[in-house]
Every structure is written in C-alpha cells, then in structure tokens.
Design a protein around this motif. Structure first.
Motif, short mmCIF file in Angstrom:
data_model
loop_
_atom_site.label_atom_id
_atom_site.label_comp_id
_atom_site.label_asym_id
_atom_site.label_seq_id
_atom_site.Cartn_x
_atom_site.Cartn_y
_atom_site.Cartn_z
N LYS A 159 0.81 -1.23 0.00
CA LYS A 159 0.00 0.00 0.00
C LYS A 159 0.84 1.27 0.00
N VAL A 160 1.99 1.27 0.72
CA VAL A 160 2.72 2.54 0.88
C VAL A 160 4.20 2.46 0.51
N LYS A 164 8.49 2.55 3.98
CA LYS A 164 7.50 2.89 4.99
C LYS A 164 6.97 1.64 5.69
N VAL A 269 4.54 2.60 -5.88
CA VAL A 269 4.70 3.27 -4.58
C VAL A 269 6.13 3.56 -4.25
N GLU A 272 6.77 6.27 -7.72
CA GLU A 272 5.68 7.17 -8.05
C GLU A 272 5.59 7.42 -9.55
#
Length: 273
Positions: A159-160, A164, A269, A272
């Motif tokens: 997800k991130v 992270k 992620v 980007e």
C-alpha cells in the motif's frame, strides 16, 4: 531455493553467535538451558532491560528485513504481466504466506540446533525432556510472531512502499518494547498485593510483545516451570500461542482482501511512476 539458502545462512550466523556464550563451558550442558539462552528472556519490566530485550529480538528483526518484501516484490516489478498469468490471487497469496511460515519455522528450529551442534564439539550435551518441551514452545511462539509481522510488513509495503512498511512495523514493535520498559512505573508486578498483581498482569498480556518473553511464562509441568515462571501470576504458553494465532489469522484475512482488490494499474509506490 534462494530463499531457503538465505534462511539457513542467517540462522547459521545467529546460531554461531549464540554458541559463543558456551565457548568456555566444559562439562555437561542441558538443552533446556540452551533453549532459554536462545529465547527472549529478561527478568523484569524496567527500562534498563530494554537494550537487552532489543538485542535479543535482533534475529527476529533480521528475518523481517530479509523476508519483509517476499510478497510485496511481485507488486512492484512487472506486476501487471505477472498477475495476468495468475487467475486466482487469493490462492497465490496463501501459497506465498505458507512459504513465509515455513521459513519462520525452519529459522527457529535451526538456531538452537546449531548452538547445540557447535557446543557439543567441546562440551557434553544433556538432552532433557524439559528442553524438548521448551524447544517446541520456542519454535511456535517466535515463528508465529515472525510470520504475523513479516506478512503485515509485506501488506503495508504493497500500500505505501517497502521503506514505509519497514519503518511502520519496526516502529510498532519498538514502541511495544518501550511500553514494557515503563510498565513497572505504571502497573507494577512486584511488591504489591496479589489482587493488584493479577489485574496488572491482565493488562500486561494485552501487549503482544509480552507473549514473546519466554521466562515470564508458566507451565503445568513442574520441571519446565522451574526454568521460567519469573512472576507470581499465571501466564501459560498456550495463551500466547492462541494470541499469536489470532493475530496471524486476522492478518491473513486482511491480506486476502488487499491482494484481491489491489489495483495493479497505479503509480509505483516506490518510484511514483
């Protein structure tokens, strides 16, 4: 095969490191003592033991670093092409997490076995029944925790991003350790009446990391109990196994949902782009 080799290599490194503790020992050494040495064991919930506990958790952190992107990596490099050939994502995800669990079990089996093997070169190893029971609980507890956090790290990374994901999961674990360090100031477990100890112990068990502390547990087996049972309250191994099993089940369900509905046609992620 490469992942299996990684698992064996890092387990061998930690097993060799732990065996250095017995390098000057001569005579008979009980397997039960070796298992306690390989476990996460601290004798009180005070700040001075935080560093010791963090160091004891280093093998767990290393495992999470090595396998923390084993599932996520399929989502960041040619993921559309990869999953175009995978008709049922959930089945794929379940196969991947089974691999993670197998690696966790193998890792936790190998470390004490390597310690025993190296120590046996210069000392006499005594295989006691209590050592066998403690070994089973060590493998169960640490494997379930490693599995839970490693899968969670992979899911957060999806997800991130991996950086992270590592920061979040490691940060959570370190926060839980710090909370244990100040526990004695908030909810002491010694030098108070028995009713207070039971109440404070109840809240202690809500901190998942407490279930990893081997010598805080109790056992119905008197001979096993003498190696652990550091506090005057009941903290059975099966309770900890149950807690970690529930946490693992929750993360599996969440993982199935994330993997099934994750949109592959999105920004990477990591870059980007």
């Amino acid at each position: 095969m490469r992942d299996y080799m990684k698992c064996v290599i890092i387990a061998s490194i930690w097993g060799s490191f732990y065996s250095m503790y017995y390098i000057v020992e001569r005579g008979s050494i009980y397997v039960s003592n070796i298992i306690i040495h390989c476990s996460i064991s601290i004798y009180d919930v005070i700040p001075s033991h935080l560093i010791e506990m963090t160091l004891k958790m280093m093998p767990i952190f290393i495992f999470q670093i090595v396998f923390g992107t084993s599932i996520y990596k399929h989502f960041c490099v040619a993921s559309v092409y990869y999953f175009s050939r995978c008709n049922v994502r959930i089945q794929w995800f379940l196969r991947e997490i089974v691999r993670v669990f197998v690696f966790a079990i193998l890792y936790n089996i190998l470390i004490p076995i390597i310690v025993i093997g190296i120590t046996a070169i210069h000392s006499s190893i005594h295989f006691d029944k209590e050592g066998g029971i403690l070994f089973i609980y060590l493998v169960l507890l640490q494997s379930l925790w490693m599995f839970f956090v490693t899968v969670m790290m992979n899911l957060i990374s999806i997800k991130v991003g991996s950086e992270k994901g590592f920061i979040i999961t490691t940060g959570i674990q370190l926060t839980l350790i710090i909370l244990l360090g100040i526990w004695d100031k908030l909810l002491p477990l010694r030098n108070i009446d028995s009713d207070q100890i039971i109440r404070n112990a109840f809240w202690l068990k809500w901190n998942p990391i407490s279930h990893l502390i081997f010598n805080w547990h109790t056992s119905n087996n008197v001979l096993v109990d003498k190696f652990i049972h550091n506090f005057e309250f009941s903290f059975c191994f099966y309770q900890s196994v149950f807690v970690f099993t529930i946490l693992s089940s929750v993360v599996i369900i969440i993982g199935c949902i994330i993997v099934k509905y994750h949109d592959l046609i999105i920004l990477n992620v990591e870059t980007e782009q």
